[in-house]
Design a protein around this motif. Structure first.
Motif, PDB file in Angstrom:
ATOM      1  N   ARG A   3       0.809  -1.232   0.000  1.00  0.00           N
ATOM      2  CA  ARG A   3       0.000   0.000   0.000  1.00  0.00           C
ATOM      3  C   ARG A   3       0.834   1.271   0.000  1.00  0.00           C
ATOM      4  N   GLY A   4       1.762   1.358  -0.892  1.00  0.00           N
ATOM      5  CA  GLY A   4       2.518   2.589  -1.057  1.00  0.00           C
ATOM      6  C   GLY A   4       3.668   2.792  -0.088  1.00  0.00           C
ATOM      7  N   SER A   5       3.935   1.836   0.749  1.00  0.00           N
ATOM      8  CA  SER A   5       5.057   1.957   1.679  1.00  0.00           C
ATOM      9  C   SER A   5       5.756   0.612   1.815  1.00  0.00           C
ATOM     10  N   VAL A   6       6.920   0.663   2.399  1.00  0.00           N
ATOM     11  CA  VAL A   6       7.683  -0.559   2.636  1.00  0.00           C
ATOM     12  C   VAL A   6       7.612  -0.884   4.122  1.00  0.00           C
TER      13      VAL A   6
END
Length: 175
Positions: free
Chosen positions: A64-67
């Motif tokens: 979701r857009g992050s690590v």
């Protein structure tokens, strides 16, 4: 920053203790265990411990857009080094021991908050005295280390509960 300053900060000490028992944790898992620590503060302290080499990233997962990073404790880096201990003043040792005891008291308070009937789960505290020569004391420490090492090798299972062991060994003052 000295190892003592790094490790004896109350929040960083609690973060380090969450990893005891050979655990790998995400920031979200750490936050769930330390839910009284504000999230921005938690992230800042995790970053400090990671930069210092106390925590290491062992996995990364895109989502979701992050690590999402998974951390593990570098046990040898998470302790005061012998040369640093040797250079500590009596006041430094007092402050370090007070941080240790404050951490223990905090852990006990949190334990009581979640388990108002302590003891039925094996929690225990006591004091005793052993009369030992220096050689017998060295043998005792060897035996204790062997006993603990055999249990430290246990891996988590659904039937195992993580238990944190504190110990203090103090020689009585000579008269």
């Amino acid at each position: 920053m000295s190892s003592a300053d790094l490790l004896l900060h109350p929040v960083r000490l609690r973060i380090v203790k969450t990893f005891l028992g050979d655990r790998a944790l995400t920031t979200a898992q750490i936050a769930a265990e330390l839910n009284d620590v504000p999230t921005p503060s938690l992230y800042r302290h995790i970053a400090t411990l990671t930069r210092a080499g106390v925590l290491q990233v062992v996995a990364e997962r895109q989502g979701r857009g992050s690590v999402e990073k998974t951390y593990a404790l570098r046990l040898l880096a998470a302790r005061l080094q012998p040369d640093e201990i040797d250079s500590m003043s009596l006041e430094d040792h007092t402050q370090a021991f007070m941080a240790y005891i404050a951490g223990l008291l905090g852990d006990f308070d949190r334990y009581l908050a979640h388990d108002p009937a302590p003891g039925h789960d094996g929690a225990d505290y006591r004091v005793g005295a052993l009369w030992l020569t220096d050689a017998e004391y060295a043998d005792f420490l060897t035996d204790l280390t062997a006993l603990l090492q055999s249990r430290l090798a246990n891996k988590p299972t659904k039937n195992r509960r993580r238990r944190v062991a504190y110990h203090v060994l103090l020689p009585a003052p000579e008269h």
